[in-house]
Design an enzyme around this catalytic site. Structure first.
Site, PDB file in Angstrom:
ATOM      1  N   MET A  30      -2.827  -5.652  -7.793  1.00  0.00           N
ATOM      2  CA  MET A  30      -2.081  -5.955  -6.559  1.00  0.00           C
ATOM      3  C   MET A  30      -1.930  -4.691  -5.710  1.00  0.00           C
ATOM      4  SD  MET A  30       0.618  -8.917  -7.414  1.00  0.00           S
ATOM      5  CE  MET A  30       1.938  -7.876  -8.011  1.00  0.00           C
ATOM      6  N   TYR A  32      -1.382  -0.593  -4.477  1.00  0.00           N
ATOM      7  CA  TYR A  32      -0.441   0.523  -4.554  1.00  0.00           C
ATOM      8  C   TYR A  32      -0.706   1.298  -5.847  1.00  0.00           C
ATOM      9  CZ  TYR A  32       3.301   3.044  -2.399  1.00  0.00           C
ATOM     10  OH  TYR A  32       4.006   4.009  -1.737  1.00  0.00           O
ATOM     11  N   HIS A  37      -3.437   1.937 -12.893  1.00  0.00           N
ATOM     12  CA  HIS A  37      -4.582   1.243 -12.285  1.00  0.00           C
ATOM     13  C   HIS A  37      -5.854   2.088 -12.424  1.00  0.00           C
ATOM     14  CE1 HIS A  37      -1.149  -0.334  -9.703  1.00  0.00           C
ATOM     15  NE2 HIS A  37      -1.686  -1.450 -10.154  1.00  0.00           N
ATOM     16  N   VAL A 176      -0.143   3.435 -19.351  1.00  0.00           N
ATOM     17  CA  VAL A 176      -0.071   4.828 -18.900  1.00  0.00           C
ATOM     18  C   VAL A 176       1.371   5.112 -18.484  1.00  0.00           C
ATOM     19  CG1 VAL A 176      -0.903   6.491 -17.193  1.00  0.00           C
ATOM     20  CG2 VAL A 176      -2.463   4.783 -18.138  1.00  0.00           C
ATOM     21  N   SER A 186       4.005  -0.016  -9.915  1.00  0.00           N
ATOM     22  CA  SER A 186       4.142   0.072  -8.451  1.00  0.00           C
ATOM     23  C   SER A 186       5.602  -0.126  -8.063  1.00  0.00           C
ATOM     24  CB  SER A 186       3.276  -0.995  -7.772  1.00  0.00           C
ATOM     25  OG  SER A 186       1.946  -0.885  -8.216  1.00  0.00           O
TER      26      SER A 186
END
Ligand code: AMP
Length: 283
Positions: A30, A32, A37, A176, A186
């Site tokens: 999604m 940001y 990511h 992470v 996010s």
């Protein structure tokens, strides 16, 4: 890296790779982007000839009172970060491209979506699974990469892939964390500085629970109690759930055995945060 917003254009591009027998990896997001990511993108880059990252804030997975409008967005910054990771295609569709006016078809996984986050977010997983199924059909990846951070999402997607015979390997990637242990999200951008400190209690408590299990504790109730006591003494953290479940079936585990998932959700200020640890029998 190509930034593509149209389904047909993406399909046309991917056809060429498929004709060359190149394998395709998909990282659904999604946006940001943070290191979580980026770690998925790196793994996909290592393992696949072609890496597609989808960036779509999927409206149908948000409840009416949730943060769809406020969800952080920055396509320009995300595109730069993805390009740096060697991503080939950033698929960033608008709502009209993903959902026409009268969507009547949804994909649902029963039972395992009624627990944990599914309990407080009715319809959330129906929205997640539907958009992931659509992305799988649009992109037809060989592998798709998901973070362990969203433990329930990962289990539910694996179940959908098994039940509906998608020919896609689901690759689970470790959570992470920030240097101090806070799981990257996010939604961490919602935290004010005192809330950011309070939120640390979640990962600290999970680390302590993991230590207890490794030292031989076998009673789930005891583990949950320790977590509750540890976290609830922090007044800025409002616990939503703390559960000990089987990590394959998402069934309750009174006694620790097999692959166990210790998962929690809590509100800290405006943010709803989730975190978990998975302990495998081989560990
Ligand atoms: P999101 O953009 O939050 O929907 O996340 C997209 C993907 O990134 C999902 O597979 C998440 O599980 C994964 N992800 C989010 N945060 C982390 C993290 N801290 N570590 C690893 N993966 C993550």
């Amino acid at each position: 890296m190509k930034v593509i917003s149209k389904i047909n254009e993406l399909r046309e591009n991917l056809k060429v790779h498929r004709m060359k027998d190149e394998n395709i990896g998909l990282v659904p997001t999604m946006g940001y982007f943070h290191e979580g990511h980026l770690s998925l993108m790196r793994k996909a880059r290592e393992e696949c000839d072609v890496v597609v990252v989808s960036l779509y804030v999927n409206p149908i997975q948000f409840g009416p009172k949730e943060d769809l409008k406020d969800y952080p967005r920055d396509l320009k910054r995300d595109a730069k970060l993805a390009e740096k990771e060697g991503v080939d295609y950033l698929f960033a569709p608008v709502d009209k491209e993903m959902y026409h006016d009268k969507l009547l078809t949804y994909v649902e996984v029963e039972k395992m979506t009624e627990v944990l986050c599914g309990r407080s977010r009715p319809g959330h997983f129906k929205g997640v699974i539907t958009v992931v199924a659509k992305l799988f059909n649009i992109i037809q990846p060989d592998k798709a990469y998901f973070g362990q951070k969203d433990a329930q999402q990962l289990v539910v997607i694996k179940k959908m892939v098994e039940d509906l015979n998608f020919d896609i390997e689901i690759v689970a990637c470790p959570t992470v964390r920030e240097k101090d242990g806070l799981a990257m999200s996010s939604r961490n951008t919602y935290l004010r500085s005192e809330e950011r400190n309070a939120a640390l209690r979640l990962s600290e408590a999970l680390a302590e629970a993991e230590r207890l299990v490794r030292e031989g504790e076998r009673a789930s109730d005891k583990i949950k109690q320790v977590l509750y006591e540890n976290i609830s003494s922090e007044s800025l953290v409002d616990i939503e759930y703390i559960e000990v479940y089987d990590n394959n079936t998402l069934e309750s585990l009174p006694e620790i055995k097999g692959d166990m998932l210790i998962a929690l959700a809590a509100r800290v200020g405006k943010a709803r945060l989730i975190d978990n640890v998975v302990i495998n029998k081989e560990d």
